[in-house]
Design an enzyme around this catalytic site. Structure first.
Site, PDB file in Angstrom:
ATOM      1  CG  HIS A   1      -1.726  -1.096   1.284  1.00 32.06           C
ATOM      2  ND1 HIS A   1      -2.015  -1.614   2.521  1.00 32.06           N
ATOM      3  CD2 HIS A   1      -2.737  -1.509   0.596  1.00 32.06           C
ATOM      4  CE1 HIS A   1      -2.975  -2.489   2.343  1.00 32.06           C
ATOM      5  NE2 HIS A   1      -3.580  -2.382   1.229  1.00 32.06           N
TER       6      HIS A   1
ATOM      7  CE  LYS B   1     -14.491  -5.697   2.768  1.00 33.30           C
ATOM      8  NZ  LYS B   1     -13.107  -4.595   1.896  1.00 33.30           N
TER       9      LYS B   1
ATOM     10  NE  ARG C   1      -3.115  -7.107  -4.305  1.00 28.27           N
ATOM     11  CZ  ARG C   1      -3.599  -7.358  -3.278  1.00 28.27           C
ATOM     12  NH1 ARG C   1      -3.144  -7.531  -2.234  1.00 28.27           N
ATOM     13  NH2 ARG C   1      -5.038  -7.142  -3.407  1.00 28.27           N
TER      14      ARG C   1
ATOM     15  CB  SER D   1      -4.162  -6.646   4.834  1.00 24.51           C
ATOM     16  OG  SER D   1      -3.985  -5.370   4.228  1.00 24.51           O
TER      17      SER D   1
HETATM   18  P1  ADP Z   1      -9.851  -3.407  -0.295  1.00 18.32           P
HETATM   19  O1  ADP Z   1     -10.454  -4.417   1.189  1.00 18.32           O
HETATM   20  O2  ADP Z   1     -10.639  -2.215  -0.351  1.00 18.32           O
HETATM   21  O3  ADP Z   1      -9.537  -4.355  -1.276  1.00 18.32           O
HETATM   22  P2  ADP Z   1      -7.052  -3.353   0.716  1.00 18.32           P
HETATM   23  O4  ADP Z   1      -6.691  -2.397   1.970  1.00 18.32           O
HETATM   24  O5  ADP Z   1      -6.914  -4.833   0.721  1.00 18.32           O
HETATM   25  O6  ADP Z   1      -8.687  -3.000   0.606  1.00 18.32           O
HETATM   26  O7  ADP Z   1      -6.497  -2.890  -0.338  1.00 18.32           O
HETATM   27  C1  ADP Z   1      -6.688  -1.590  -0.937  1.00 18.32           C
HETATM   28  C2  ADP Z   1      -5.812  -1.224  -2.518  1.00 18.32           C
HETATM   29  O8  ADP Z   1      -4.408  -1.337  -2.359  1.00 18.32           O
HETATM   30  C3  ADP Z   1      -6.462  -2.282  -3.439  1.00 18.32           C
HETATM   31  O9  ADP Z   1      -6.744  -1.539  -4.683  1.00 18.32           O
HETATM   32  C4  ADP Z   1      -5.490  -3.370  -3.404  1.00 18.32           C
HETATM   33  O10 ADP Z   1      -5.451  -3.943  -4.801  1.00 18.32           O
HETATM   34  C5  ADP Z   1      -4.437  -2.577  -3.399  1.00 18.32           C
HETATM   35  N1  ADP Z   1      -3.230  -3.448  -2.998  1.00 18.32           N
HETATM   36  C6  ADP Z   1      -3.145  -4.111  -1.674  1.00 18.32           C
HETATM   37  N2  ADP Z   1      -1.979  -4.550  -1.540  1.00 18.32           N
HETATM   38  C7  ADP Z   1      -1.077  -4.154  -2.647  1.00 18.32           C
HETATM   39  C8  ADP Z   1       0.169  -4.578  -3.130  1.00 18.32           C
HETATM   40  N3  ADP Z   1       1.084  -5.390  -2.407  1.00 18.32           N
HETATM   41  N4  ADP Z   1       0.594  -3.875  -4.206  1.00 18.32           N
HETATM   42  C9  ADP Z   1      -0.197  -3.070  -4.856  1.00 18.32           C
HETATM   43  N5  ADP Z   1      -1.449  -2.821  -4.541  1.00 18.32           N
HETATM   44  C10 ADP Z   1      -2.032  -3.357  -3.501  1.00 18.32           C
END
Ligand code: ADP
Length: 158
Positions: A17, A41, A90, A128
């Site tokens: 992130h 959630k 990803r 995460s």
């Molecule tokens: P959500 O529950 O809305 O998917 P996340 O916190 O899991 O929220 O992810 C937020 C954004 O960050 C999403 O677009 C996700 O694809 C992106 N993201 C998460 N991890 C990575 C990573 N390692 N590299 C690039 N983008 C990421």
């Protein structure tokens, strides 16, 4: 001012992130990281903890702000004057999910577009959930998350 909104759960924020937010901050005057709180959630960290970790991570970045919402992301983005959303991709599985999220968002408001950043190879496996799984089994995650995430986890009671 060109302002974008990077929404997500950030449960917890990972270095994947962080990388996306920093890349976006080089293209926009302001990046607002929007920590979403969805009552459907179940989160590992409370909203306060998630926001706190993101704030701590970006405390030295002048054009990265942190905000939260329990409402529709696209509406909050509009309220804040953001011209677009930022999301990370990803794998193909992310694409499928993002495709439907984008369709829903444009149904609500087709003036706010979404820009996608490809994950760097280094963090393309990182999520995460992965971090939570590794932490649960006592693996060293110090290269995968900001230090404040480890501190918050250590101080967490439950
Ligand atoms: P959500 O529950 O809305 O998917 P996340 O916190 O899991 O929220 O992810 C937020 C954004 O960050 C999403 O677009 C996700 O694809 C992106 N993201 C998460 N991890 C990575 C990573 N390692 N590299 C690039 N983008 C990421």
């Amino acid at each position: 001012m060109k302002k974008c909104c990077y929404p997500g759960s950030f449960d917890p924020i990972t270095n994947g992130h962080v990388e996306i937010a920093i890349r976006a901050s080089k293209l926009f005057d302001k990046v607002v990281i929007l920590v979403a709180d969805n009552s459907q959630k179940r989160y590992t960290f409370t909203l306060e903890e998630r926001v706190g970790m993101v704030k701590e991570t970006f405390k030295d970045y002048k054009n990265i702000e942190v905000c939260s919402t329990d409402s529709l992301v696209i509406e909050k983005a509009k309220q804040m004057g953001c011209m677009c959303l930022v999301r990370g991709l990803r794998a193909i599985s992310d694409y499928e999910y993002e495709f439907s999220v984008n369709a829903t968002n444009t149904f609500i408001n087709n003036e706010i577009d979404t820009i996608y950043f490809m994950a760097s190879t280094k963090y393309s496996f990182l999520s995460s959930s992965t971090v939570k799984e590794l932490y649960k089994f006592n693996q060293d995650i110090s290269t995968l998350v900001p230090k404040c995430v480890l501190d918050t986890w250590k101080n967490k009671k439950d």
